[in-house]
Design a protein around this motif. Structure first.
Motif, PDB file in Angstrom:
ATOM      1  N   THR A 189      10.193  20.089  16.503  1.00 47.64           N
ATOM      2  CA  THR A 189      11.521  20.058  17.091  1.00 47.64           C
ATOM      3  C   THR A 189      11.644  21.227  18.061  1.00 47.64           C
ATOM      4  O   THR A 189      10.747  22.080  18.138  1.00 47.64           O
ATOM      5  CB  THR A 189      12.607  20.201  16.003  1.00 47.64           C
ATOM      6  OG1 THR A 189      12.472  21.487  15.396  1.00 47.64           O
ATOM      7  CG2 THR A 189      12.502  19.111  14.962  1.00 47.64           C
ATOM      8  N   VAL A 191       8.236  17.705  12.694  1.00 48.21           N
ATOM      9  CA  VAL A 191       9.042  16.491  12.575  1.00 48.21           C
ATOM     10  C   VAL A 191       8.468  15.665  11.435  1.00 48.21           C
ATOM     11  O   VAL A 191       7.273  15.360  11.421  1.00 48.21           O
ATOM     12  CB  VAL A 191       9.007  15.687  13.897  1.00 48.21           C
ATOM     13  CG1 VAL A 191       9.706  14.346  13.728  1.00 48.21           C
ATOM     14  CG2 VAL A 191       9.646  16.480  15.011  1.00 48.21           C
ATOM     15  N   LYS A 192       9.320  15.308  10.454  1.00 51.88           N
ATOM     16  CA  LYS A 192       8.871  14.545   9.306  1.00 51.88           C
ATOM     17  C   LYS A 192       9.362  13.106   9.348  1.00 51.88           C
ATOM     18  O   LYS A 192       8.823  12.236   8.681  1.00 51.88           O
ATOM     19  CB  LYS A 192       9.347  15.215   8.023  1.00 51.88           C
ATOM     20  CG  LYS A 192       8.723  16.584   7.807  1.00 51.88           C
ATOM     21  CD  LYS A 192       9.134  17.159   6.472  1.00 51.88           C
ATOM     22  CE  LYS A 192       8.425  18.460   6.207  1.00 51.88           C
ATOM     23  NZ  LYS A 192       9.193  19.625   6.507  1.00 51.88           N
ATOM     24  N   SER A 193      10.376  12.825  10.124  1.00 54.69           N
ATOM     25  CA  SER A 193      10.983  11.502  10.182  1.00 54.69           C
ATOM     26  C   SER A 193      10.489  10.724  11.400  1.00 54.69           C
ATOM     27  O   SER A 193      10.493  11.238  12.522  1.00 54.69           O
ATOM     28  CB  SER A 193      12.504  11.652  10.247  1.00 54.69           C
ATOM     29  OG  SER A 193      13.099  10.455  10.641  1.00 54.69           O
ATOM     30  N   ARG A 194      10.071   9.471  11.164  1.00 54.30           N
ATOM     31  CA  ARG A 194       9.634   8.618  12.276  1.00 54.30           C
ATOM     32  C   ARG A 194      10.785   8.360  13.245  1.00 54.30           C
ATOM     33  O   ARG A 194      10.594   8.321  14.453  1.00 54.30           O
ATOM     34  CB  ARG A 194       9.074   7.314  11.736  1.00 54.30           C
ATOM     35  CG  ARG A 194       8.545   6.406  12.837  1.00 54.30           C
ATOM     36  CD  ARG A 194       7.741   5.257  12.255  1.00 54.30           C
ATOM     37  NE  ARG A 194       7.395   4.305  13.271  1.00 54.30           N
ATOM     38  CZ  ARG A 194       6.358   4.421  14.105  1.00 54.30           C
ATOM     39  NH1 ARG A 194       5.581   5.482  14.025  1.00 54.30           N
ATOM     40  NH2 ARG A 194       6.107   3.508  15.011  1.00 54.30           N
ATOM     41  N   LYS A 195      11.999   8.192  12.699  1.00 49.17           N
ATOM     42  CA  LYS A 195      13.165   7.966  13.559  1.00 49.17           C
ATOM     43  C   LYS A 195      13.400   9.159  14.483  1.00 49.17           C
ATOM     44  O   LYS A 195      13.731   8.995  15.648  1.00 49.17           O
ATOM     45  CB  LYS A 195      14.421   7.714  12.717  1.00 49.17           C
ATOM     46  CG  LYS A 195      14.481   6.351  12.106  1.00 49.17           C
ATOM     47  CD  LYS A 195      15.796   6.160  11.381  1.00 49.17           C
ATOM     48  CE  LYS A 195      15.891   4.779  10.803  1.00 49.17           C
ATOM     49  NZ  LYS A 195      17.178   4.559  10.119  1.00 49.17           N
ATOM     50  N   GLN A 196      13.228  10.357  13.968  1.00 51.22           N
ATOM     51  CA  GLN A 196      13.404  11.554  14.782  1.00 51.22           C
ATOM     52  C   GLN A 196      12.323  11.628  15.848  1.00 51.22           C
ATOM     53  O   GLN A 196      12.589  11.994  16.998  1.00 51.22           O
ATOM     54  CB  GLN A 196      13.377  12.804  13.916  1.00 51.22           C
ATOM     55  CG  GLN A 196      13.709  14.065  14.693  1.00 51.22           C
ATOM     56  CD  GLN A 196      13.715  15.308  13.820  1.00 51.22           C
ATOM     57  OE1 GLN A 196      13.300  15.264  12.668  1.00 51.22           O
ATOM     58  NE2 GLN A 196      14.181  16.409  14.376  1.00 51.22           N
ATOM     59  N   TYR A 242       3.185  12.909  16.542  1.00 52.58           N
ATOM     60  CA  TYR A 242       3.874  12.758  15.257  1.00 52.58           C
ATOM     61  C   TYR A 242       2.881  12.342  14.171  1.00 52.58           C
ATOM     62  O   TYR A 242       2.852  12.918  13.078  1.00 52.58           O
ATOM     63  CB  TYR A 242       4.996  11.728  15.383  1.00 52.58           C
ATOM     64  CG  TYR A 242       5.538  11.265  14.051  1.00 52.58           C
ATOM     65  CD1 TYR A 242       6.299  12.112  13.250  1.00 52.58           C
ATOM     66  CD2 TYR A 242       5.274   9.991  13.575  1.00 52.58           C
ATOM     67  CE1 TYR A 242       6.782  11.699  12.025  1.00 52.58           C
ATOM     68  CE2 TYR A 242       5.752   9.564  12.356  1.00 52.58           C
ATOM     69  CZ  TYR A 242       6.511  10.424  11.582  1.00 52.58           C
ATOM     70  OH  TYR A 242       6.988  10.014  10.363  1.00 52.58           O
TER      71      TYR A 242
END
Length: 106
Positions: free
Chosen positions: A26, A32-37, A19
């Motif tokens: 994905t 993936v741009k979101s740390r949560k994702q 990441y």
């Protein structure tokens, strides 16, 4: 939160590294741009997700480890075949992976 095993920690470390480097994708192939994702993907691959059953978590970790082992073992037969095709090695279609690797060394 339950304690993670060494294998789960290793998978989480690899996923978060991907990441940070911008290499994590994905299942649809988008970055993936979101740390949560990224964390959710890591937990799922590590078999530590609270959204899956324990059986699904075990299956997921097993699949991840198998895929990592396959990545470490070098090129696939298909990749070797493509190289042999470019070099026009005769009899390549009937060769095994080991035979293709040997033919490409020559």
């Amino acid at each position: 939160m339950a304690k993670q095993s060494k294998a789960q920690k290793d998978v989480m470390e690899r996923v978060l590294h991907e990441y940070k480097e911008g290499e994590l994708e994905t299942s649809a192939g988008r970055k993936v741009k979101s740390r949560k994702q990224a964390i959710a993907i890591g937990l799922s691959e590590a078999g530590a997700s609270n959204q899956q059953t324990p059986a699904e978590n075990r299956k997921r970790l097993k699949q991840t480890k198998a895929r990592e082992r396959a990545d470490e073992s070098g090129p696939t037969r298909a990749q070797l075949y493509e190289q042999a095709k470019k070099r026009d090695i005769p009899g390549r279609s009937k060769m095994s992976k080991a035979e293709l690797a040997e033919a490409l060394k020559r």
